[in-house]
Design a protein around this motif. Sequence first.
Motif, mmCIF file in Angstrom:
data_model
loop_
_atom_site.group_PDB
_atom_site.id
_atom_site.type_symbol
_atom_site.label_atom_id
_atom_site.label_comp_id
_atom_site.label_asym_id
_atom_site.label_seq_id
_atom_site.Cartn_x
_atom_site.Cartn_y
_atom_site.Cartn_z
ATOM 1 N N GLY A 158 0.720 -1.217 -0.077
ATOM 2 C CA GLY A 158 -0.047 0.106 0.030
ATOM 3 C C GLY A 158 0.985 1.237 0.014
ATOM 4 N N PHE A 159 2.118 1.081 0.389
ATOM 5 C CA PHE A 159 3.017 2.355 0.272
ATOM 6 C C PHE A 159 4.430 2.283 -0.269
ATOM 7 N N ALA A 160 4.637 1.173 -0.796
ATOM 8 C CA ALA A 160 5.912 0.902 -1.444
ATOM 9 C C ALA A 160 5.881 0.069 -2.842
ATOM 10 N N ARG A 161 6.551 0.240 -3.721
ATOM 11 C CA ARG A 161 6.852 -0.353 -5.042
ATOM 12 C C ARG A 161 7.370 -1.665 -4.984
ATOM 13 N N ALA A 162 8.204 -1.926 -3.752
ATOM 14 C CA ALA A 162 8.966 -3.121 -3.725
ATOM 15 C C ALA A 162 9.099 -3.511 -2.231
ATOM 16 N N ARG A 163 9.021 -5.172 -1.891
ATOM 17 C CA ARG A 163 9.399 -5.531 -0.765
ATOM 18 C C ARG A 163 10.601 -6.748 -0.795
ATOM 19 N N TYR A 164 11.516 -6.672 -0.039
ATOM 20 C CA TYR A 164 12.331 -7.827 -0.082
ATOM 21 C C TYR A 164 12.468 -8.511 1.182
ATOM 22 N N ASP A 165 12.153 -9.795 1.339
ATOM 23 C CA ASP A 165 12.304 -10.401 2.432
ATOM 24 C C ASP A 165 13.615 -10.907 2.547
ATOM 25 N N VAL A 166 14.445 -10.378 3.520
ATOM 26 C CA VAL A 166 16.122 -10.450 3.553
ATOM 27 C C VAL A 166 16.365 -11.460 4.666
ATOM 28 N N GLY A 167 15.587 -12.047 5.348
ATOM 29 C CA GLY A 167 15.816 -13.168 6.525
ATOM 30 C C GLY A 167 15.774 -12.770 7.903
ATOM 31 N N ASP A 168 16.736 -13.318 8.593
ATOM 32 C CA ASP A 168 16.676 -12.855 10.080
ATOM 33 C C ASP A 168 16.508 -11.445 10.460
ATOM 34 N N PHE A 169 15.958 -11.362 11.736
ATOM 35 C CA PHE A 169 15.568 -10.190 12.322
ATOM 36 C C PHE A 169 17.117 -9.407 12.255
ATOM 37 N N GLY A 170 17.125 -7.992 12.077
ATOM 38 C CA GLY A 170 18.421 -7.393 11.826
ATOM 39 C C GLY A 170 19.066 -7.379 10.522
ATOM 40 N N ASN A 171 18.530 -8.212 9.655
ATOM 41 C CA ASN A 171 19.308 -8.245 8.313
ATOM 42 C C ASN A 171 18.643 -7.059 7.709
ATOM 43 N N GLY A 172 17.519 -6.488 7.866
ATOM 44 C CA GLY A 172 16.985 -5.441 7.241
ATOM 45 C C GLY A 172 17.821 -4.140 7.585
ATOM 46 N N MET A 173 18.429 -3.632 8.773
ATOM 47 C CA MET A 173 19.126 -2.956 9.143
ATOM 48 C C MET A 173 20.583 -2.946 8.347
#
Length: 305
Positions: A158-173
């Motif tokens: 609803g607010f982004a053009r793309a989503r990447y699931d990058v794994g374990d918590f903290g990998n996003g940062m």
Amino acid sequence: MTTTAHANRPIVGVIGLGIMGSAMAANLVKAGFEVFGYDPVAASRQRLKKAGGHACKSVGEVAQHATHLLLSLPSEAALDQVCAELMATGLKGLIAAETSTLPEVCKQRNKTALAQHRITLLDCPLSGTGAQALTRDLAVYASGNAKAIRAMHAVFAGFARARYDVGDFGNGMRMKLVANLLVAIHNVSSAEAILMGARAGLDPATIVKVVADGAGGSRMLQVRGPMMVDRSWEDATMKVSTWQKDMALIQALLQATDTPAPLFAATQPIYNAAMAMGHGMNDTASVYDVLERLTQKAPRTKKRK
């Protein structure tokens, strides 16, 4: 707790309605979501109301209406406070996607605390500027509990053009800091290129248009190049003062991983100079002003007799 108002769409709560949060909330409303939001700044709450959302008076009030939450917060202290208020509600089953660029250790600390209250915190920083947020030109780097991320898919869309699931918590940062290292370099290199072309007699606006469409182009040239040309950095989409926080996080990860980064290191004095020149509240496109002033000849000092 309120049930979904739109077919198969969760009601969304947005906590933190600054540059990014307000844009996300507005786009979610446009996408057909019912949105409840809170920010301590009254003007920000009013902006949400004008966009078609519901302004709340507290974090707890948002959580009473929405099980799917987006947190867009300016500091570690703000995240600690919001998470404490969520725990104080006694509500279970909430999913909170933390979208800010904050130290991983802070996010991890709050994830552990919230889990004891059966609230799931996801680490989901965003790639994109405030201007990009307005047009849904954001990428979500989602990390953490896979089931909770799946439950947030429609919200992210609803607010982004793309989503990447990058794994374990903290990998996003970690992924966000990789991206921001490149942003730091590309922003300054865009300013260098435009300034060189302008001093060589080329029209700056034409430089941005032509080069951005070729091998030398970058998203920073596309997004911040026009701001450099128009000198419109007072309309900040990423304040230099806020960017200093991101720069410090990148530097910490470089040190923790013993990674050499000479190009990143070369940009740090430029951003520091922008702060010293009073650009703290301006957009990081103001690095162009820093480089431009370096071209001005310093006044000659008189020789001592």
